[in-house]
Design a protein around this motif. Sequence first.
Motif, PDB file in Angstrom:
ATOM      1  N   TYR A 331      -9.464 -10.004  17.527  1.00 10.71           N
ATOM      2  CA  TYR A 331      -8.390 -10.907  17.110  1.00 10.71           C
ATOM      3  C   TYR A 331      -8.715 -11.696  15.851  1.00 10.71           C
ATOM      4  N   GLY A 332      -9.940 -11.582  15.356  1.00 13.35           N
ATOM      5  CA  GLY A 332     -10.331 -12.371  14.200  1.00 13.35           C
ATOM      6  C   GLY A 332     -10.751 -13.777  14.601  1.00 13.35           C
ATOM      7  N   ARG A 333     -11.135 -14.570  13.628  1.00 14.81           N
ATOM      8  CA  ARG A 333     -11.631 -15.919  13.895  1.00 14.81           C
ATOM      9  C   ARG A 333     -10.486 -16.830  14.300  1.00 14.81           C
ATOM     10  N   LEU A 334     -10.607 -17.480  15.434  1.00 14.80           N
ATOM     11  CA  LEU A 334      -9.587 -18.411  15.909  1.00 14.80           C
ATOM     12  C   LEU A 334     -10.255 -19.484  16.764  1.00 14.80           C
ATOM     13  N   PRO A 335      -9.690 -20.684  16.820  1.00 15.52           N
ATOM     14  CA  PRO A 335     -10.291 -21.751  17.617  1.00 15.52           C
ATOM     15  C   PRO A 335     -10.306 -21.394  19.100  1.00 15.52           C
ATOM     16  N   ILE A 336     -11.376 -21.785  19.781  1.00 18.00           N
ATOM     17  CA  ILE A 336     -11.542 -21.472  21.199  1.00 18.00           C
ATOM     18  C   ILE A 336     -11.649 -22.778  21.976  1.00 18.00           C
ATOM     19  N   PHE A 337     -10.856 -22.878  23.025  1.00 21.77           N
ATOM     20  CA  PHE A 337     -10.861 -24.057  23.887  1.00 21.77           C
ATOM     21  C   PHE A 337     -11.410 -23.668  25.257  1.00 21.77           C
ATOM     22  N   MET A 338     -12.314 -24.478  25.761  1.00 23.08           N
ATOM     23  CA  MET A 338     -12.892 -24.263  27.087  1.00 23.08           C
ATOM     24  C   MET A 338     -12.248 -25.231  28.067  1.00 23.08           C
ATOM     25  N   THR A 339     -11.853 -24.727  29.218  1.00 24.86           N
ATOM     26  CA  THR A 339     -11.239 -25.567  30.225  1.00 24.86           C
ATOM     27  C   THR A 339     -11.712 -25.130  31.601  1.00 24.86           C
ATOM     28  N   GLY A 340     -11.290 -25.873  32.633  1.00 26.31           N
ATOM     29  CA  GLY A 340     -11.689 -25.529  33.994  1.00 26.31           C
ATOM     30  C   GLY A 340     -12.883 -26.345  34.472  1.00 26.31           C
ATOM     31  N   PRO A 341     -13.175 -26.291  35.777  1.00 24.71           N
ATOM     32  CA  PRO A 341     -14.277 -27.097  36.332  1.00 24.71           C
ATOM     33  C   PRO A 341     -15.646 -26.729  35.783  1.00 24.71           C
ATOM     34  N   GLY A 342     -15.789 -25.509  35.268  1.00 25.75           N
ATOM     35  CA  GLY A 342     -17.087 -25.096  34.741  1.00 25.75           C
ATOM     36  C   GLY A 342     -17.468 -25.761  33.442  1.00 25.75           C
ATOM     37  N   THR A 343     -16.537 -26.485  32.799  1.00 22.38           N
ATOM     38  CA  THR A 343     -16.875 -27.155  31.541  1.00 22.38           C
ATOM     39  C   THR A 343     -17.916 -28.255  31.756  1.00 22.38           C
ATOM     40  N   ARG A 344     -18.070 -28.723  33.009  1.00 22.91           N
ATOM     41  CA  ARG A 344     -19.074 -29.754  33.277  1.00 22.91           C
ATOM     42  C   ARG A 344     -20.491 -29.208  33.138  1.00 22.91           C
ATOM     43  N   TYR A 345     -20.622 -27.873  33.010  1.00 21.74           N
ATOM     44  CA  TYR A 345     -21.942 -27.252  32.870  1.00 21.74           C
ATOM     45  C   TYR A 345     -22.120 -26.612  31.494  1.00 21.74           C
ATOM     46  N   LEU A 346     -21.286 -26.989  30.536  1.00 21.74           N
ATOM     47  CA  LEU A 346     -21.358 -26.347  29.227  1.00 21.74           C
ATOM     48  C   LEU A 346     -22.687 -26.610  28.520  1.00 21.74           C
ATOM     49  N   ASP A 347     -23.311 -27.762  28.783  1.00 24.88           N
ATOM     50  CA  ASP A 347     -24.613 -28.020  28.165  1.00 24.88           C
ATOM     51  C   ASP A 347     -25.645 -26.984  28.592  1.00 24.88           C
ATOM     52  N   LEU A 348     -25.477 -26.429  29.811  1.00 21.56           N
ATOM     53  CA  LEU A 348     -26.408 -25.423  30.322  1.00 21.56           C
ATOM     54  C   LEU A 348     -25.984 -24.013  29.912  1.00 21.56           C
ATOM     55  N   LEU A 349     -24.685 -23.799  29.729  1.00 21.84           N
ATOM     56  CA  LEU A 349     -24.177 -22.492  29.321  1.00 21.84           C
ATOM     57  C   LEU A 349     -24.303 -22.269  27.816  1.00 21.84           C
TER      58      LEU A 349
END
Length: 410
Positions: A331-349
């Motif tokens: 799809y080419g370069r586009l902004p990505i938004f993360m949502t859902g309960p798993g975002t609380r672990y993004l520092d580890l992901l």
Amino acid sequence: MLIKSSTEQVRQQNSVLVLSALRRHGPQAHTDLSERTGLASATVSAITADLERVGVIGRSEQPPAGGRGRPRTLFSQQRAFGYLITAQISSDIVHYSLVDYAGRLIDRFDEPRSHQAPDAARFAQSFLEALGRLAERSRIAPDDVMAISISSKGTVDAAGGVLLWSPLLGGAPIDFAALAAPRWKARVTLSNETLLVAQALATRQDEADPDQSRLAVVSLGHSIGLGIARRDRAGEIEASAPNFGHMLDRADGGLCRCGAFGCIEASAGFYGILRTAFQVPPDTIPAKFVPLGEMDKIALSARQGNRMASYAFRMGGLALGNGLSRLLSLYGRLPIFMTGPGTRYLDLLNPGIEEALGRSHEVRLLGRPPLSIIADEPGLVFDGHLDRALTEMDHVIAETRLGLRDSRTA
């Protein structure tokens, strides 16, 4: 005949423009509607007269500023013209809402889902009972409900209203359109949950900056979902939901809830992270539901230096990053938004995500795409329901209710 059909189609499209302007911007005067829609004053007058005739909109007087001059006539939607029921089916609960035609919430309740041997027939029965209870609580007749909008994780046949596969019910399909048909005359629609998030977020972005409505949303949690929003040829926002969570990541990966091995979700979903953290064999049947409290314990252990817990999140991040790299290639370069309960672990992901993205040709050429966190996933799902379902109701009104006069006078 072709001229008549073309004229009718244009009239319907213009009617939808007026209804959309009222929905998005509230009560407006005749001149405001003309400016927002780009329609001629005479066209707006004819459309508002038709909409008033069938009871879709009403008018009210706004006193002039300072108390002098003539009052302004404002058009607005008639709230009781029709109703919408939304049902958000999530991993542990179903949210039911009743909304009037103006998009205002009338009633809402939640029903917890059992994770003990879920049965499609039992769920279908409880679903029908909940619809009836929601209408009865507000004394709304089933015939007054114009639309029933349903969302779920999993694979949906949006055109047929059939849930083909879901994380908890597996491959036992539910035909929601057929299920509701005996009692409900409403138009039944079924959408992938993350598609609705992308739709709502793109609409929100579009109102702030029309050039920023192209985006991707990744939902992190028990399941892994993807929604993509872009503009179609007509310039309208179009959302889709590719089967991202069940895209192959590693041929030697763990067993996924879909029955395949090596899906992104089998590493990055909650059950995949739990399985890796506790060194469970990769062919172990995945847990249908992992409580957030259990995930919080694994995350705390990882943040305290537990190597296996950290490794589990890193592997999940790698799977996500590999999937995002493929997304950017397509799809080419586009902004990505993360949502859902798993975002609380993004520092580890994030370490795994960054490592995988860093190997992407697209990222090395054009740079890392902007990644943002959106916290209120349920709220966005609900907004997506409203945007799509109420717009669909506008189209139905323009195609059927406004056509009655023409059919009688033709």
